[in-house]
Scaffold this motif. Structure first.
Motif, PDB file in Angstrom:
ATOM      1  N   ARG A   1       1.664 -47.486 -23.598  1.00 19.85           N
ATOM      2  CA  ARG A   1       2.364 -47.791 -23.906  1.00 19.85           C
ATOM      3  C   ARG A   1       3.885 -47.298 -24.954  1.00 19.85           C
ATOM      4  O   ARG A   1       2.705 -46.634 -25.998  1.00 19.85           O
ATOM      5  CB  ARG A   1       2.035 -49.291 -25.004  1.00 19.85           C
ATOM      6  CG  ARG A   1       3.162 -49.849 -25.592  1.00 19.85           C
ATOM      7  CD  ARG A   1       4.065 -50.858 -23.902  1.00 19.85           C
ATOM      8  NE  ARG A   1       4.834 -52.306 -24.505  1.00 19.85           N
ATOM      9  CZ  ARG A   1       4.475 -52.891 -25.457  1.00 19.85           C
ATOM     10  NH1 ARG A   1       3.258 -54.238 -24.480  1.00 19.85           N
ATOM     11  NH2 ARG A   1       5.577 -53.680 -25.495  1.00 19.85           N
TER      12      ARG A   1
ATOM     13  N   GLU B   1       6.514 -48.253 -27.578  1.00 18.86           N
ATOM     14  CA  GLU B   1       6.906 -49.349 -28.196  1.00 18.86           C
ATOM     15  C   GLU B   1       8.241 -49.264 -28.765  1.00 18.86           C
ATOM     16  O   GLU B   1       7.742 -48.679 -30.221  1.00 18.86           O
ATOM     17  CB  GLU B   1       6.091 -50.785 -28.818  1.00 18.86           C
ATOM     18  CG  GLU B   1       6.196 -51.562 -29.324  1.00 18.86           C
ATOM     19  CD  GLU B   1       5.328 -52.856 -29.056  1.00 18.86           C
ATOM     20  OE1 GLU B   1       4.721 -53.663 -29.310  1.00 18.86           O
ATOM     21  OE2 GLU B   1       3.987 -52.095 -30.063  1.00 18.86           O
TER      22      GLU B   1
ATOM     23  N   ARG C   1      -1.520 -46.017 -27.378  1.00 17.72           N
ATOM     24  CA  ARG C   1      -0.016 -46.690 -27.497  1.00 17.72           C
ATOM     25  C   ARG C   1       0.672 -45.799 -28.824  1.00 17.72           C
ATOM     26  O   ARG C   1       0.069 -46.225 -29.906  1.00 17.72           O
ATOM     27  CB  ARG C   1      -0.213 -48.444 -27.751  1.00 17.72           C
ATOM     28  CG  ARG C   1       1.170 -49.113 -28.485  1.00 17.72           C
ATOM     29  CD  ARG C   1       0.828 -50.562 -29.422  1.00 17.72           C
ATOM     30  NE  ARG C   1      -0.128 -51.561 -28.795  1.00 17.72           N
ATOM     31  CZ  ARG C   1       0.478 -52.654 -28.333  1.00 17.72           C
ATOM     32  NH1 ARG C   1       1.253 -53.088 -28.431  1.00 17.72           N
ATOM     33  NH2 ARG C   1      -0.489 -53.346 -28.203  1.00 17.72           N
TER      34      ARG C   1
ATOM     35  N   LEU D   1       6.086 -49.093 -19.825  1.00 12.08           N
ATOM     36  CA  LEU D   1       4.154 -49.726 -19.720  1.00 12.08           C
ATOM     37  C   LEU D   1       3.446 -49.116 -19.044  1.00 12.08           C
ATOM     38  O   LEU D   1       4.469 -48.895 -17.207  1.00 12.08           O
ATOM     39  CB  LEU D   1       3.700 -50.931 -20.033  1.00 12.08           C
ATOM     40  CG  LEU D   1       2.702 -51.486 -19.693  1.00 12.08           C
ATOM     41  CD1 LEU D   1       1.766 -51.335 -20.905  1.00 12.08           C
ATOM     42  CD2 LEU D   1       2.124 -52.852 -19.700  1.00 12.08           C
TER      43      LEU D   1
END
Length: 206
Positions: free
Chosen positions: A34, A36, A87, A137
């Motif tokens: 991920r 972000e 992430r 993602l």
């Protein structure tokens, strides 16, 4: 290639279609990645976020801690299936209220097993001459059918995703996300050093 995703054609999934597609691929993935990038979102479905937005910081943190038990069960299910979650979370100081809140939540996720690193937005400034990197993602690394989503938002609220299935494209983007992740600082070191002692955020600034 991450900076080019916005210009590449891809089918757009509405929110419910995206959630269904995500569930179908998530539980057969071996590794999820991920990226972000956004610094402010809205999560009206989260009582903790709602409390934060209402100025109840102590309540927001209590409610965040209250999510731990459910996340423990989620992590157990991941561990049974051998799914690893990674992430990279971008930050920019001074922090937005959302980001300060989310870093508390993500630290709980990391304590339970998600592998999260933190990277300053300055690290990707050279890739953002035209626009910010998208929220990305990737589900699956060595599986038969990996899938990649560029997640979409409307007024800061999750609204769906653009879906990519080309293996070569996904692999290039996965390597780029992985390289950024490796450059980041483990959130379990970053959080006590930079976040834990901060005063409550000023929600009026967002």
């Amino acid at each position: 290639m991450l900076e080019e995703l916005g210009s590449l054609p891809a089918p757009v999934l509405g929110l419910e279609e995206y959630k269904e597609d995500f569930r179908r691929h998530f539980w057969v993935a071996d590794v999820t990645w991920r990226l972000e990038r956004g610094l402010t979102f809205r999560e009206p479905g989260s009582p903790s976020w709602v409390a934060m937005r209402g100025g109840d910081w102590d309540g927001a943190l209590r409610l965040a801690e209250g999510m731990r038990a459910g996340r423990v069960e989620h992590q157990r299910a991941l561990d049974r299936r051998g799914i690893v979650q990674r992430r990279v979370r971008f930050v920019c100081e001074p922090l937005t209220a959302y980001l300060q809140w989310e870093l508390h939540v993500l630290t709980i996720w990391a304590e339970l097993g998600e592998q999260i690193t933190v990277l300053p937005t300055a690290a990707v400034a050279h890739l953002e001459a035209r626009e910010e990197l998208p929220e990305v993602l990737i589900l699956g690394e060595r599986v038969a059918s990996p899938v990649m989503y560029v997640i979409q938002y409307s007024a800061g609220v999750l609204s769906g995703a653009r879906r990519f299935v080309d293996r070569e494209l996904i692999e290039v983007c996965r390597r780029e996300v992985a390289a950024l992740w490796r450059c980041g600082e483990d959130i379990l070191r970053y959080f006590p050093r930079r976040i834990e002692s901060l005063p409550p955020p000023d929600v009026r600034e967002e």
